[in-house]
Design a protein around this motif. Structure first.
Motif, PDB file in Angstrom:
ATOM      1  N   ARG A 285       0.841  -1.208   0.000  1.00  0.00           N
ATOM      2  CA  ARG A 285       0.000   0.000   0.000  1.00  0.00           C
ATOM      3  C   ARG A 285       0.874   1.256   0.000  1.00  0.00           C
ATOM      4  NH1 ARG A 285      -4.062   1.611   5.026  1.00  0.00           N
ATOM      5  NH2 ARG A 285      -4.573   3.743   4.330  1.00  0.00           N
ATOM      6  N   GLY A 286       1.916   1.236   0.818  1.00  0.00           N
ATOM      7  CA  GLY A 286       2.810   2.379   0.872  1.00  0.00           C
ATOM      8  C   GLY A 286       3.552   2.617  -0.426  1.00  0.00           C
ATOM      9  N   ARG A 287       4.010   1.537  -1.036  1.00  0.00           N
ATOM     10  CA  ARG A 287       4.735   1.681  -2.303  1.00  0.00           C
ATOM     11  C   ARG A 287       3.839   2.238  -3.400  1.00  0.00           C
ATOM     12  NH1 ARG A 287       7.790  -4.149  -1.602  1.00  0.00           N
ATOM     13  NH2 ARG A 287       9.679  -3.347  -0.565  1.00  0.00           N
ATOM     14  N   GLU A 288       2.569   1.872  -3.365  1.00  0.00           N
ATOM     15  CA  GLU A 288       1.635   2.405  -4.358  1.00  0.00           C
ATOM     16  C   GLU A 288       1.372   3.886  -4.119  1.00  0.00           C
ATOM     17  OE1 GLU A 288      -1.811  -0.044  -4.158  1.00  0.00           O
ATOM     18  OE2 GLU A 288      -0.840  -1.788  -5.104  1.00  0.00           O
ATOM     19  N   LEU A 289       1.249   4.258  -2.839  1.00  0.00           N
ATOM     20  CA  LEU A 289       0.982   5.664  -2.511  1.00  0.00           C
ATOM     21  C   LEU A 289       2.197   6.556  -2.761  1.00  0.00           C
ATOM     22  CD1 LEU A 289      -0.993   5.191   0.833  1.00  0.00           C
ATOM     23  CD2 LEU A 289      -1.926   6.111  -1.301  1.00  0.00           C
ATOM     24  N   ARG A 290       3.375   6.045  -2.392  1.00  0.00           N
ATOM     25  CA  ARG A 290       4.590   6.854  -2.492  1.00  0.00           C
ATOM     26  C   ARG A 290       5.729   6.014  -3.061  1.00  0.00           C
ATOM     27  NH1 ARG A 290       4.859  12.040   0.054  1.00  0.00           N
ATOM     28  NH2 ARG A 290       6.988  11.954  -0.779  1.00  0.00           N
ATOM     29  N   PRO A 291       5.747   5.820  -4.369  1.00  0.00           N
ATOM     30  CA  PRO A 291       6.799   5.007  -4.979  1.00  0.00           C
ATOM     31  C   PRO A 291       8.184   5.614  -4.833  1.00  0.00           C
ATOM     32  CG  PRO A 291       5.428   6.070  -6.653  1.00  0.00           C
ATOM     33  CD  PRO A 291       4.743   6.273  -5.346  1.00  0.00           C
ATOM     34  N   ASP A 292       8.271   6.870  -4.431  1.00  0.00           N
ATOM     35  CA  ASP A 292       9.565   7.516  -4.248  1.00  0.00           C
ATOM     36  C   ASP A 292      10.223   7.153  -2.925  1.00  0.00           C
ATOM     37  OD1 ASP A 292       7.292   9.011  -3.201  1.00  0.00           O
ATOM     38  OD2 ASP A 292       8.757  10.532  -2.556  1.00  0.00           O
ATOM     39  N   LEU A 293       9.487   6.515  -2.013  1.00  0.00           N
ATOM     40  CA  LEU A 293      10.028   6.193  -0.699  1.00  0.00           C
ATOM     41  C   LEU A 293      10.533   4.749  -0.641  1.00  0.00           C
ATOM     42  CD1 LEU A 293       7.350   7.928   1.567  1.00  0.00           C
ATOM     43  CD2 LEU A 293       9.575   8.813   0.828  1.00  0.00           C
ATOM     44  N   ARG A 294      11.400   4.479   0.333  1.00  0.00           N
ATOM     45  CA  ARG A 294      12.044   3.172   0.459  1.00  0.00           C
ATOM     46  C   ARG A 294      11.389   2.367   1.579  1.00  0.00           C
ATOM     47  NH1 ARG A 294      17.431   4.053   2.149  1.00  0.00           N
ATOM     48  NH2 ARG A 294      16.955   6.247   2.538  1.00  0.00           N
ATOM     49  N   PHE A 295      10.723   1.284   1.190  1.00  0.00           N
ATOM     50  CA  PHE A 295      10.060   0.388   2.130  1.00  0.00           C
ATOM     51  C   PHE A 295      10.728  -0.988   2.085  1.00  0.00           C
ATOM     52  CE2 PHE A 295       6.828   3.417   0.862  1.00  0.00           C
ATOM     53  CZ  PHE A 295       6.038   3.615   1.988  1.00  0.00           C
ATOM     54  N   ARG A 296      10.757  -1.647   3.246  1.00  0.00           N
ATOM     55  CA  ARG A 296      11.176  -3.047   3.295  1.00  0.00           C
ATOM     56  C   ARG A 296      10.246  -3.812   4.232  1.00  0.00           C
ATOM     57  NH1 ARG A 296      15.861  -4.194   5.793  1.00  0.00           N
ATOM     58  NH2 ARG A 296      16.148  -2.097   6.639  1.00  0.00           N
ATOM     59  N   VAL A 297      10.054  -5.085   3.936  1.00  0.00           N
ATOM     60  CA  VAL A 297       9.271  -5.963   4.799  1.00  0.00           C
ATOM     61  C   VAL A 297      10.205  -6.585   5.837  1.00  0.00           C
ATOM     62  CG1 VAL A 297       7.837  -8.030   4.920  1.00  0.00           C
ATOM     63  CG2 VAL A 297       7.602  -6.459   2.984  1.00  0.00           C
ATOM     64  N   LEU A 298       9.805  -6.529   7.092  1.00  0.00           N
ATOM     65  CA  LEU A 298      10.566  -7.171   8.162  1.00  0.00           C
ATOM     66  C   LEU A 298      10.409  -8.684   8.046  1.00  0.00           C
ATOM     67  CD1 LEU A 298       9.695  -4.966  11.256  1.00  0.00           C
ATOM     68  CD2 LEU A 298      12.014  -5.536  10.510  1.00  0.00           C
ATOM     69  N   GLU A 299      11.512  -9.379   7.888  1.00  0.00           N
ATOM     70  CA  GLU A 299      11.443 -10.829   7.742  1.00  0.00           C
ATOM     71  C   GLU A 299      11.408 -11.542   9.088  1.00  0.00           C
ATOM     72  OE1 GLU A 299      10.925 -12.149   4.940  1.00  0.00           O
ATOM     73  OE2 GLU A 299      11.382 -10.475   3.601  1.00  0.00           O
ATOM     74  N   SER A 300      12.160 -11.030  10.068  1.00  0.00           N
ATOM     75  CA  SER A 300      12.252 -11.683  11.379  1.00  0.00           C
ATOM     76  C   SER A 300      12.211 -10.637  12.487  1.00  0.00           C
ATOM     77  CB  SER A 300      13.548 -12.496  11.479  1.00  0.00           C
ATOM     78  OG  SER A 300      13.614 -13.482  10.481  1.00  0.00           O
ATOM     79  N   PRO A 301      11.057  -9.999  12.680  1.00  0.00           N
ATOM     80  CA  PRO A 301      11.000  -8.940  13.679  1.00  0.00           C
ATOM     81  C   PRO A 301      11.343  -9.483  15.074  1.00  0.00           C
ATOM     82  CG  PRO A 301       8.794  -9.580  12.954  1.00  0.00           C
ATOM     83  CD  PRO A 301       9.763 -10.266  12.044  1.00  0.00           C
ATOM     84  N   PRO A 302      12.060  -8.688  15.885  1.00  0.00           N
ATOM     85  CA  PRO A 302      12.379  -7.278  15.658  1.00  0.00           C
ATOM     86  C   PRO A 302      13.698  -7.034  14.935  1.00  0.00           C
ATOM     87  CG  PRO A 302      13.058  -7.869  17.860  1.00  0.00           C
ATOM     88  CD  PRO A 302      12.438  -9.113  17.252  1.00  0.00           C
ATOM     89  N   ASP A 303      14.360  -8.108  14.481  1.00  0.00           N
ATOM     90  CA  ASP A 303      15.719  -7.967  13.951  1.00  0.00           C
ATOM     91  C   ASP A 303      15.740  -7.173  12.655  1.00  0.00           C
ATOM     92  OD1 ASP A 303      16.534  -9.483  16.072  1.00  0.00           O
ATOM     93  OD2 ASP A 303      16.587 -11.363  14.949  1.00  0.00           O
TER      94      ASP A 303
END
Length: 215
Positions: A72-90
Motif C-alpha cells: 500500500r505504501g509503495r503504491e501511494l509513495r513510490p519515491d520512498l524506500r520500504f522493506r518488509v521485516l522478515e524476522s521482527p524485531p531484527d
C-alpha cells in the motif's frame, strides 16, 4: 514470549485498511540535519515517512512486518524506500546505521513486555551514539469501557493490566507511563509530552510522545 510478528494475519487483513494518525512534531527533530539517516520502524503505509520526506529529510526508510501495508505504501509513495521485516524485531543492518528511529504506535501492537524490550534493544543497536528514538504510543485510559476490558483480559489470561482485544481482532496494549520510561532506561530522556490522538478505530485516546537520546 509472544512473537511480535504473530498478528501478521490481522495487519495483512483488516489492519491494512486502517488510517494511522499519531502526529509528527517536527519541532522535536529541529536539531536533526536534512541528511540524517532516518528509520521509521513499523512504518505501515508510510504516512510518517512521507511527512518527513516532504519536510526535506532526504534519507528516510521504513520497515514493517506486513507485506500488504508495505505494498500500500509503495503504491501511494513510490519515491520512498520500504522493506518488509522478515524476522521482527531484527533489522538486517549494521550497528549505528541510523541517526533517528521513529516508533509510532508500534508498542501498542506488541503486548508482550519481553518482546517490547527486545525491540527497543534492537533499535538501540542500530542507532548511532547520540541518535534519537522518537516514540509515540498510547497510555492507560481511565474511561469505564477501557478499564473493563483491561480487567477482563488480565483476569482471563493473567496478562499485564492494559492489554485488550479490539472488536475487529487485534490484541493491543495501553501502557502505564512508568513502563514506557523503563523501556527507555538506557536512553537519556530528552522530552515527554502527553497528547490526544484518534486510534485506528476512531476513538479519542490519551497518548504520550517521548524522545530518547542514545548514550
Amino acid at each position: 514470549m509472544e512473537d511480535p510478528g504473530s498478528q501478521i494475519a490481522y495487519w495483512d487483513g483488516v489492519g491494512a485498511t486502517k488510517t494511522f494518525t499519531h502526529p509528527v512534531n517536527l519541532r522535536r527533530l529541529a536539531g536533526v540535519g536534512a541528511n540524517a539517516r532516518v528509520l521509521d520502524y513499523g512504518c505501515g503505509y508510510g504516512r510518517v515517512m512521507a511527512e518527513l520526506s516532504d519536510h526535506g529529510f532526504s534519507d528516510v526508510s521504513g520497515v514493517d512486518l506486513s507485506p500488504t501495508l508495505v505494498e500500500r505504501g509503495r503504491e501511494l509513495r513510490p519515491d520512498l524506500r520500504f522493506r518488509v521485516l522478515e524476522s521482527p524485531p531484527d533489522l538486517d543492518c549494521a550497528p549505528a546505521a541510523f541517526d533517528v528511529v521513529l516508533l509510532f504506535a508500534v508498542l501498542t501492537c506488541i503486548p508482550d513486555s519481553d518482546a517490547q524490550r527486545a525491540l527497543v534493544a534492537e533499535l538501540s543497536r542500530v542507532l548511532a551514539p547520540g541518535g534519537l528514538l522518537y516514540v509515540s504510543d498510547l497510555v492507560l485510559q481511565d474511561d469505564e469501557r477501557n478499564r473493563a476490558r483491561y480487567a477482563a483480559r488480565a483476569r482471563r489470561f493473567g496478562t499485564p493490566y492494559g492489554i485488550f482485544a479490539t472488536d475487529d481482532g487485534a490484541v493491543c496494549r495501553h501502557h502505564d507511563i512508568a513502563h514506557l520510561r523503563a523501556l527507555l532506561a538506557d536512553f537519556d530522556l530528552v522530552e515527554e509530552h502527553e497528547i490526544e490522538v484518534a486510534t485506528m478505530n476512531g476513538h479519542r485516546s490519551r497518548a504520550v510522545q517521548l524522545l530518547g537520546r542514545r548514550r
